[in-house]
Design a protein around this motif. Sequence first.
Motif, mmCIF file in Angstrom:
data_model
loop_
_atom_site.group_PDB
_atom_site.id
_atom_site.type_symbol
_atom_site.label_atom_id
_atom_site.label_comp_id
_atom_site.label_asym_id
_atom_site.label_seq_id
_atom_site.Cartn_x
_atom_site.Cartn_y
_atom_site.Cartn_z
ATOM 1 N N VAL A 169 0.825 -1.216 0.000
ATOM 2 C CA VAL A 169 0.000 0.000 0.000
ATOM 3 C C VAL A 169 0.860 1.266 0.000
ATOM 4 O O VAL A 169 0.417 2.320 -0.445
ATOM 5 C CB VAL A 169 -0.998 0.032 1.176
ATOM 6 N N LEU A 170 2.075 1.165 0.528
ATOM 7 C CA LEU A 170 3.049 2.255 0.453
ATOM 8 C C LEU A 170 4.345 1.692 -0.140
ATOM 9 O O LEU A 170 4.549 0.480 -0.155
ATOM 10 C CB LEU A 170 3.336 2.845 1.844
ATOM 11 N N ASP A 171 5.214 2.586 -0.577
ATOM 12 C CA ASP A 171 6.493 2.152 -1.144
ATOM 13 C C ASP A 171 7.470 1.860 -0.008
ATOM 14 O O ASP A 171 8.323 2.676 0.332
ATOM 15 C CB ASP A 171 7.057 3.223 -2.082
ATOM 16 N N ASN A 172 7.319 0.672 0.576
ATOM 17 C CA ASN A 172 8.115 0.301 1.749
ATOM 18 C C ASN A 172 8.995 -0.912 1.476
ATOM 19 O O ASN A 172 9.260 -1.708 2.371
ATOM 20 C CB ASN A 172 7.192 -0.007 2.939
ATOM 21 N N GLN A 173 9.451 -1.047 0.247
ATOM 22 C CA GLN A 173 10.238 -2.226 -0.115
ATOM 23 C C GLN A 173 11.484 -2.374 0.749
ATOM 24 O O GLN A 173 11.795 -3.472 1.235
ATOM 25 C CB GLN A 173 10.642 -2.162 -1.594
ATOM 26 N N GLN A 174 12.196 -1.279 0.977
ATOM 27 C CA GLN A 174 13.446 -1.369 1.738
ATOM 28 C C GLN A 174 13.189 -1.842 3.167
ATOM 29 O O GLN A 174 13.916 -2.683 3.696
ATOM 30 C CB GLN A 174 14.163 -0.014 1.750
ATOM 31 N N THR A 175 12.153 -1.305 3.793
ATOM 32 C CA THR A 175 11.829 -1.715 5.169
ATOM 33 C C THR A 175 11.445 -3.188 5.202
ATOM 34 O O THR A 175 11.884 -3.942 6.085
ATOM 35 C CB THR A 175 10.680 -0.857 5.729
ATOM 36 N N HIS A 176 10.631 -3.614 4.237
ATOM 37 C CA HIS A 176 10.224 -5.021 4.165
ATOM 38 C C HIS A 176 11.447 -5.935 4.047
ATOM 39 O O HIS A 176 11.564 -6.931 4.770
ATOM 40 C CB HIS A 176 9.291 -5.216 2.965
ATOM 41 N N GLU A 177 12.366 -5.572 3.169
ATOM 42 C CA GLU A 177 13.538 -6.424 2.938
ATOM 43 C C GLU A 177 14.500 -6.409 4.116
ATOM 44 O O GLU A 177 15.058 -7.446 4.492
ATOM 45 C CB GLU A 177 14.232 -5.986 1.652
ATOM 46 N N THR A 178 14.687 -5.227 4.723
ATOM 47 C CA THR A 178 15.602 -5.117 5.864
ATOM 48 C C THR A 178 15.086 -5.923 7.054
ATOM 49 O O THR A 178 15.831 -6.688 7.683
ATOM 50 C CB THR A 178 15.782 -3.645 6.267
ATOM 51 N N LYS A 179 13.794 -5.758 7.356
ATOM 52 C CA LYS A 179 13.223 -6.487 8.498
ATOM 53 C C LYS A 179 13.156 -7.982 8.209
ATOM 54 O O LYS A 179 13.353 -8.803 9.111
ATOM 55 C CB LYS A 179 11.837 -5.934 8.830
ATOM 56 N N GLY A 180 12.901 -8.323 6.954
ATOM 57 C CA GLY A 180 12.866 -9.732 6.598
ATOM 58 C C GLY A 180 14.220 -10.398 6.766
ATOM 59 O O GLY A 180 14.324 -11.510 7.296
ATOM 60 N N ALA A 181 15.269 -9.712 6.335
ATOM 61 C CA ALA A 181 16.623 -10.268 6.459
ATOM 62 C C ALA A 181 17.014 -10.436 7.927
ATOM 63 O O ALA A 181 17.607 -11.456 8.311
ATOM 64 C CB ALA A 181 17.621 -9.363 5.746
ATOM 65 N N ARG A 182 16.680 -9.434 8.741
ATOM 66 C CA ARG A 182 16.994 -9.543 10.171
ATOM 67 C C ARG A 182 16.240 -10.701 10.818
ATOM 68 O O ARG A 182 16.789 -11.447 11.633
ATOM 69 C CB ARG A 182 16.656 -8.235 10.885
ATOM 70 N N ALA A 183 14.975 -10.855 10.446
ATOM 71 C CA ALA A 183 14.181 -11.946 11.022
ATOM 72 C C ALA A 183 14.765 -13.305 10.661
ATOM 73 O O ALA A 183 14.831 -14.215 11.497
ATOM 74 C CB ALA A 183 12.731 -11.843 10.542
ATOM 75 N N ARG A 184 15.225 -13.453 9.426
ATOM 76 C CA ARG A 184 15.790 -14.736 9.004
ATOM 77 C C ARG A 184 17.081 -15.075 9.750
ATOM 78 O O ARG A 184 17.404 -16.245 9.931
ATOM 79 C CB ARG A 184 16.046 -14.738 7.491
ATOM 80 N N GLU A 185 17.811 -14.047 10.187
ATOM 81 C CA GLU A 185 19.018 -14.304 10.987
ATOM 82 C C GLU A 185 18.659 -14.956 12.313
ATOM 83 O O GLU A 185 19.399 -15.793 12.829
ATOM 84 C CB GLU A 185 19.767 -12.992 11.232
ATOM 85 N N ASN A 186 17.525 -14.558 12.871
ATOM 86 C CA ASN A 186 17.101 -15.090 14.171
ATOM 87 C C ASN A 186 16.258 -16.356 14.055
ATOM 88 O O ASN A 186 16.325 -17.236 14.909
ATOM 89 C CB ASN A 186 16.315 -14.024 14.935
ATOM 90 N N TRP A 187 15.443 -16.408 13.000
ATOM 91 C CA TRP A 187 14.554 -17.560 12.789
ATOM 92 C C TRP A 187 14.734 -18.034 11.345
ATOM 93 O O TRP A 187 14.002 -17.603 10.440
ATOM 94 C CB TRP A 187 13.092 -17.166 13.051
ATOM 95 N N PRO A 188 15.694 -18.907 11.096
ATOM 96 C CA PRO A 188 15.967 -19.350 9.710
ATOM 97 C C PRO A 188 14.796 -20.094 9.071
ATOM 98 O O PRO A 188 14.792 -20.314 7.862
ATOM 99 C CB PRO A 188 17.195 -20.251 9.863
ATOM 100 N N GLU A 189 13.806 -20.460 9.874
ATOM 101 C CA GLU A 189 12.620 -21.129 9.340
ATOM 102 C C GLU A 189 11.766 -20.184 8.476
ATOM 103 O O GLU A 189 10.869 -20.625 7.742
ATOM 104 C CB GLU A 189 11.741 -21.653 10.490
ATOM 105 N N ILE A 190 12.028 -18.880 8.576
ATOM 106 C CA ILE A 190 11.203 -17.874 7.920
ATOM 107 C C ILE A 190 11.445 -17.821 6.415
ATOM 108 O O ILE A 190 12.581 -17.952 5.956
ATOM 109 C CB ILE A 190 11.461 -16.488 8.556
ATOM 110 N N THR A 191 10.371 -17.610 5.684
ATOM 111 C CA THR A 191 10.435 -17.294 4.251
ATOM 112 C C THR A 191 10.051 -15.842 4.073
ATOM 113 O O THR A 191 9.023 -15.392 4.619
ATOM 114 C CB THR A 191 9.444 -18.177 3.451
ATOM 115 N N VAL A 192 10.856 -15.097 3.323
ATOM 116 C CA VAL A 192 10.539 -13.701 3.017
ATOM 117 C C VAL A 192 10.009 -13.642 1.586
ATOM 118 O O VAL A 192 10.729 -13.970 0.633
ATOM 119 C CB VAL A 192 11.765 -12.780 3.174
ATOM 120 N N VAL A 193 8.756 -13.271 1.437
ATOM 121 C CA VAL A 193 8.143 -13.171 0.101
ATOM 122 C C VAL A 193 8.708 -11.924 -0.584
ATOM 123 O O VAL A 193 8.672 -10.837 0.006
ATOM 124 C CB VAL A 193 6.612 -13.078 0.204
ATOM 125 N N PRO A 194 9.241 -12.040 -1.799
ATOM 126 C CA PRO A 194 9.818 -10.879 -2.463
ATOM 127 C C PRO A 194 8.808 -9.767 -2.702
ATOM 128 O O PRO A 194 7.621 -10.038 -2.882
ATOM 129 C CB PRO A 194 10.311 -11.443 -3.808
#
Length: 200
Positions: free
Chosen positions: A174-199
Amino acid sequence: MDHLRYSGLSFEAQRAVFLDIVSQEPLIREALGRARSLALPDWLVVSGALYNSVWNYLTGKPSGYGIRDVDLFYFDDSDLSYEAEDSVIARAAPVFANLPLPVELRNQARVHLWYPAKFGRPCPRYTSSSHSLRFFASRTHAVGVRFDMDGQLDLVAPYGLDDIFSFRITPNRVLDNQQTHETKGARARENWPEITVVPW
Protein backbone atom coordinates in the motif's frame (compact mmCIF):
# COMPACT_ATOMS: atom_id res chain seq x y z
CA MET A 1 8.95 -29.66 17.03
CA ASP A 2 6.56 -28.86 14.19
CA HIS A 3 6.78 -25.07 14.02
CA LEU A 4 4.12 -24.94 11.29
CA ARG A 5 1.49 -26.89 13.20
CA TYR A 6 -0.93 -23.94 13.32
CA SER A 7 -0.38 -22.81 9.73
CA GLY A 8 -3.52 -22.85 7.59
CA LEU A 9 -5.97 -23.13 10.48
CA SER A 10 -9.03 -20.89 10.72
CA PHE A 11 -8.58 -17.35 11.98
CA GLU A 12 -10.49 -18.16 15.17
CA ALA A 13 -8.25 -21.13 15.91
CA GLN A 14 -5.12 -19.09 15.24
CA ARG A 15 -6.48 -16.20 17.31
CA ALA A 16 -6.94 -18.47 20.33
CA VAL A 17 -3.40 -19.87 20.02
CA PHE A 18 -1.88 -16.43 19.43
CA LEU A 19 -3.54 -14.88 22.49
CA ASP A 20 -2.63 -17.90 24.60
CA ILE A 21 1.05 -17.63 23.63
CA VAL A 22 1.40 -13.87 24.11
CA SER A 23 -0.56 -13.85 27.38
CA GLN A 24 1.88 -16.40 28.82
CA GLU A 25 4.95 -14.42 27.71
CA PRO A 26 6.13 -12.60 30.89
CA LEU A 27 7.46 -9.51 29.09
CA ILE A 28 4.27 -8.96 27.13
CA ARG A 29 2.00 -9.70 30.05
CA GLU A 30 3.85 -7.16 32.18
CA ALA A 31 3.97 -4.54 29.41
CA LEU A 32 0.25 -4.90 28.76
CA GLY A 33 -0.61 -4.49 32.43
CA ARG A 34 1.53 -1.38 32.75
CA ALA A 35 0.23 0.06 29.49
CA ARG A 36 -3.31 -0.38 30.77
CA SER A 37 -2.44 1.52 33.95
CA LEU A 38 -1.44 4.56 31.86
CA ALA A 39 -4.99 4.80 30.46
CA LEU A 40 -3.74 6.15 27.13
CA PRO A 41 -6.38 6.75 24.46
CA ASP A 42 -6.73 3.96 21.89
CA TRP A 43 -3.57 2.14 22.96
CA LEU A 44 -2.10 -1.02 21.41
CA VAL A 45 1.00 -3.09 22.07
CA VAL A 46 2.07 -3.94 18.52
CA SER A 47 4.39 -5.80 16.21
CA GLY A 48 7.75 -7.40 17.00
CA ALA A 49 7.39 -8.36 20.63
CA LEU A 50 4.19 -10.19 19.70
CA TYR A 51 5.05 -12.16 16.58
CA ASN A 52 8.64 -12.75 17.74
CA SER A 53 7.25 -14.33 20.92
CA VAL A 54 5.08 -16.64 18.83
CA TRP A 55 8.06 -17.65 16.69
CA ASN A 56 10.14 -18.24 19.82
CA TYR A 57 7.45 -20.45 21.32
CA LEU A 58 7.03 -22.49 18.13
CA THR A 59 10.78 -23.00 17.61
CA GLY A 60 11.68 -23.63 21.25
CA LYS A 61 13.74 -20.49 21.66
CA PRO A 62 13.99 -18.71 25.03
CA SER A 63 11.66 -15.97 26.12
CA GLY A 64 12.70 -12.59 24.73
CA TYR A 65 15.01 -14.01 22.05
CA GLY A 66 15.39 -11.62 19.10
CA ILE A 67 13.17 -8.93 20.62
CA ARG A 68 14.66 -5.44 20.75
CA ASP A 69 11.84 -3.49 22.39
CA VAL A 70 8.11 -3.27 22.95
CA ASP A 71 6.18 -0.92 20.67
CA LEU A 72 3.25 0.86 22.28
CA PHE A 73 0.93 2.90 20.08
CA TYR A 74 -1.73 5.31 21.21
CA PHE A 75 -3.92 7.75 19.32
CA ASP A 76 -4.58 11.27 20.55
CA ASP A 77 -5.42 13.91 17.97
CA SER A 78 -6.34 16.57 20.53
CA ASP A 79 -2.76 17.93 20.52
CA LEU A 80 -0.41 17.06 17.68
CA SER A 81 2.60 18.87 19.09
CA TYR A 82 5.92 17.14 19.71
CA GLU A 83 5.75 18.47 23.27
CA ALA A 84 2.46 16.69 23.97
CA GLU A 85 3.83 13.35 22.79
CA ASP A 86 7.05 13.94 24.69
CA SER A 87 5.13 14.55 27.92
CA VAL A 88 3.34 11.21 27.50
CA ILE A 89 6.69 9.47 26.92
CA ALA A 90 8.06 11.14 30.08
CA ARG A 91 5.00 10.10 32.10
CA ALA A 92 5.33 6.52 30.88
CA ALA A 93 9.08 6.21 31.53
CA PRO A 94 8.87 5.39 35.27
CA VAL A 95 5.97 2.99 34.65
CA PHE A 96 8.13 0.86 32.34
CA ALA A 97 11.47 1.61 34.02
CA ASN A 98 12.43 -1.88 35.24
CA LEU A 99 11.19 -3.95 32.31
CA PRO A 100 14.00 -5.98 30.68
CA LEU A 101 13.46 -4.23 27.32
CA PRO A 102 12.66 -0.60 26.44
CA VAL A 103 9.10 0.42 25.59
CA GLU A 104 8.80 2.77 22.60
CA LEU A 105 5.70 4.98 22.66
CA ARG A 106 4.33 6.71 19.56
CA ASN A 107 1.21 8.79 19.06
CA GLN A 108 -0.20 7.52 15.77
CA ALA A 109 -2.10 10.78 15.26
CA ARG A 110 1.27 12.50 14.68
CA VAL A 111 3.03 10.05 12.34
CA HIS A 112 2.14 11.93 9.14
CA LEU A 113 3.96 14.99 10.53
CA TRP A 114 7.42 13.40 10.88
CA TYR A 115 7.26 10.43 8.49
CA PRO A 116 8.16 12.37 5.29
CA ALA A 117 11.35 13.80 6.81
CA LYS A 118 12.45 10.40 8.11
CA PHE A 119 11.50 8.23 5.11
CA GLY A 120 11.44 10.70 2.21
CA ARG A 121 7.81 10.13 1.27
CA PRO A 122 4.39 10.95 2.70
CA CYS A 123 2.14 8.63 4.65
CA PRO A 124 -1.59 8.82 5.30
CA ARG A 125 -3.02 10.65 8.26
CA TYR A 126 -4.07 7.78 10.46
CA THR A 127 -7.48 7.75 12.12
CA SER A 128 -6.69 5.30 14.93
CA SER A 129 -3.95 3.05 16.25
CA SER A 130 -5.54 0.11 14.44
CA HIS A 131 -5.65 2.06 11.17
CA SER A 132 -1.88 2.56 11.22
CA LEU A 133 -1.27 -1.21 11.23
CA ARG A 134 -2.71 -1.40 7.71
CA PHE A 135 0.30 0.54 6.39
CA PHE A 136 3.11 -1.57 7.85
CA ALA A 137 5.71 -2.61 5.27
CA SER A 138 4.95 -6.30 5.82
CA ARG A 139 1.44 -7.65 6.37
CA THR A 140 2.90 -10.20 8.75
CA HIS A 141 3.86 -7.48 11.22
CA ALA A 142 0.41 -5.85 11.37
CA VAL A 143 -0.77 -7.16 14.71
CA GLY A 144 -1.62 -5.56 18.03
CA VAL A 145 -3.17 -6.47 21.39
CA ARG A 146 -4.68 -4.56 24.29
CA PHE A 147 -7.06 -5.12 27.16
CA ASP A 148 -10.71 -4.38 26.48
CA MET A 149 -13.08 -2.82 29.01
CA ASP A 150 -13.67 -6.25 30.59
CA GLY A 151 -9.97 -6.97 31.02
CA GLN A 152 -9.91 -9.50 28.17
CA LEU A 153 -7.20 -9.44 25.51
CA ASP A 154 -8.40 -7.79 22.32
CA LEU A 155 -6.59 -8.65 19.08
CA VAL A 156 -6.17 -6.34 16.08
CA ALA A 157 -4.92 -8.19 13.00
CA PRO A 158 -6.12 -6.56 9.77
CA TYR A 159 -4.38 -9.16 7.59
CA GLY A 160 -5.01 -12.15 9.82
CA LEU A 161 -2.45 -14.37 11.52
CA ASP A 162 -1.61 -17.04 8.96
CA ASP A 163 1.58 -15.30 7.82
CA ILE A 164 2.86 -15.38 11.41
CA PHE A 165 1.98 -19.05 11.92
CA SER A 166 3.37 -19.90 8.47
CA PHE A 167 6.70 -18.17 9.26
CA ARG A 168 6.17 -16.07 6.15
CA ILE A 169 6.94 -12.36 5.84
CA THR A 170 4.60 -11.01 3.19
CA PRO A 171 4.97 -7.53 1.66
CA ASN A 172 2.28 -4.91 2.09
CA ARG A 173 2.38 -2.78 -1.04
CA VAL A 174 0.00 0.00 0.00
CA LEU A 175 3.05 2.25 0.45
CA ASP A 176 6.49 2.15 -1.14
CA ASN A 177 8.11 0.30 1.75
CA GLN A 178 10.24 -2.23 -0.12
CA GLN A 179 13.45 -1.37 1.74
CA THR A 180 11.83 -1.71 5.17
CA HIS A 181 10.22 -5.02 4.16
CA GLU A 182 13.54 -6.42 2.94
CA THR A 183 15.60 -5.12 5.86
CA LYS A 184 13.22 -6.49 8.50
CA GLY A 185 12.87 -9.73 6.60
CA ALA A 186 16.62 -10.27 6.46
CA ARG A 187 16.99 -9.54 10.17
CA ALA A 188 14.18 -11.95 11.02
CA ARG A 189 15.79 -14.74 9.00
CA GLU A 190 19.02 -14.30 10.99
CA ASN A 191 17.10 -15.09 14.17
CA TRP A 192 14.55 -17.56 12.79
CA PRO A 193 15.97 -19.35 9.71
CA GLU A 194 12.62 -21.13 9.34
CA ILE A 195 11.20 -17.87 7.92
CA THR A 196 10.43 -17.29 4.25
CA VAL A 197 10.54 -13.70 3.02
CA VAL A 198 8.14 -13.17 0.10
CA PRO A 199 9.82 -10.88 -2.46
CA TRP A 200 8.46 -7.38 -2.92
